[in-house]
Scaffold this active site. Structure first.
Site, PDB file in Angstrom:
ATOM      1  N   LYS A 189      55.615 -24.021   4.477  1.00 36.06           N
ATOM      2  CA  LYS A 189      56.539 -23.282   5.337  1.00 36.06           C
ATOM      3  C   LYS A 189      57.968 -23.317   4.801  1.00 36.06           C
ATOM      4  O   LYS A 189      58.324 -24.117   3.938  1.00 36.06           O
ATOM      5  CB  LYS A 189      56.486 -23.838   6.763  1.00 36.06           C
ATOM      6  CG  LYS A 189      55.235 -23.409   7.525  1.00 36.06           C
ATOM      7  CD  LYS A 189      55.270 -23.849   8.971  1.00 36.06           C
ATOM      8  CE  LYS A 189      54.078 -23.289   9.749  1.00 36.06           C
ATOM      9  NZ  LYS A 189      54.068 -23.753  11.151  1.00 36.06           N
TER      10      LYS A 189
ATOM     11  N   ARG B 104      47.102 -29.228   9.580  1.00 38.89           N
ATOM     12  CA  ARG B 104      46.662 -27.837   9.381  1.00 38.89           C
ATOM     13  C   ARG B 104      47.258 -27.357   8.065  1.00 38.89           C
ATOM     14  O   ARG B 104      48.481 -27.275   7.922  1.00 38.89           O
ATOM     15  CB  ARG B 104      47.131 -26.965  10.545  1.00 38.89           C
ATOM     16  CG  ARG B 104      46.705 -25.501  10.444  1.00 38.89           C
ATOM     17  CD  ARG B 104      47.233 -24.721  11.635  1.00 38.89           C
ATOM     18  NE  ARG B 104      46.841 -23.316  11.580  1.00 38.89           N
ATOM     19  CZ  ARG B 104      47.505 -22.364  10.942  1.00 38.89           C
ATOM     20  NH1 ARG B 104      48.625 -22.665  10.279  1.00 38.89           N
ATOM     21  NH2 ARG B 104      47.075 -21.118  10.942  1.00 38.89           N
TER      22      ARG B 104
END
Length: 274
Positions: free
Chosen positions: A221, A255
């Site tokens: 991210k 995740r």
């Protein structure tokens, strides 16, 4: 710390790895990579070979500013893939990444075992009642507003305190509809500035007060690659660093796009714990 996935009891006291399978054309890292059955099955097979515990299937890109898609399109993308995975890998535990109750229901009927909702019911009033009827584990993430405008809503007096209040309300609502297995996700990158993401990470252990499993999803991210002046493609090392910090602060599920590296991080963490 045990969740019931259609009769499979998953013990989250030992951290688990959730592999990401995006069947979207516009996800920030892997959009458009898995377009046909062969590519999808190859991806699932590799994740399983690398030691994945859960597979998170997403058919709606929730990256900041992503284009909205209709419920019909999300169903068209997701349900056949859930059926395909169940047919070819029947032991796979599938999580469906959606904020829409109809998409959640149809995929659970097709074989999914968990619902992963970025909005924790805020974008579909029928989501929490639907999960209660389906009796599957429910992952509730912290976010404000929608994926399209969430980064305009990053004002907090005390971000962790406000997130804890948000989750306490969501947990109470979920319990009122008979949802037994709940997992919380702090929502790194959702309605948070880069600095706020790291404040939440630094205080992650405070979420233990909720006495629920914690999912951390930081894989590649912008909180990593913007800090390091790199790109999603170059963000694997930073992802592993944050995953390891998260494990040491109490994360129960990672995740990730890169299963092998996350499994190795969990194995090293478990060795320290033992």
């Amino acid at each position: 710390m045990t969740i019931n996935c259609k009769g499979n009891l998953i013990d989250l006291s030992s951290p688990k790895v959730m592999g990401i399978l995006n069947i979207t054309p516009d996800s920030f890292y892997d959009g458009g990579k898995y377009k046909n059955e062969s590519e999808i099955l190859s991806r699932v097979e590799k994740m399983m070979r690398d030691g994945v515990d859960l597979i998170d299937l997403g058919a709606y890109s929730s990256r900041p500013g992503a284009k909205d898609v209709t419920t019909e399109e999300e169903l068209f993308r997701s349900v056949p893939v859930t059926e395909l995975i169940v047919k070819n890998f029947p032991e796979t535990i599938i999580s469906i990444d959606t904020f829409r109750s109809q998409v959640a229901k149809e995929n659970v009927l097709a074989g999914a075992s968990i619902i992963n909702d970025i909005a924790a019911g805020s974008l579909d009033a029928q989501m929490i009642p639907t999960v209660g009827k389906l009796q599957v584990p429910y992952i509730m993430m912290h976010m404000k507003q929608t994926p399209q405008d969430m980064q305009k809503h990053t004002e907090y007096q005390d971000i962790v305190r406000e997130m804890l209040y948000y989750f306490s309300e969501k947990v109470s609502e979920a319990r009122s509809y008979g949802i037994n297995d709940l997992i919380i996700d702090p929502g790194f990158g959702f309605a948070k500035t880069l600095e706020q993401n790291y404040e939440v990470l630094n205080k992650l252990e405070l979420f233990d007060i909720l006495e629920l499993p914690i999912l951390v999803g930081v894989s590649r991210k912008s909180m990593i690659y913007k800090l390091l002046n790199s790109s999603p493609v170059e963000a694997l090392n930073g992802t592993t660093v944050i995953n390891t910090i998260s494990l040491m602060k109490g994360a129960n599920i990672l995740r990730v796009h890169d299963v092998k590296e996350a499994v190795e991080a969990v194995k090293i963490y478990n060795q320290l714990k033992d």
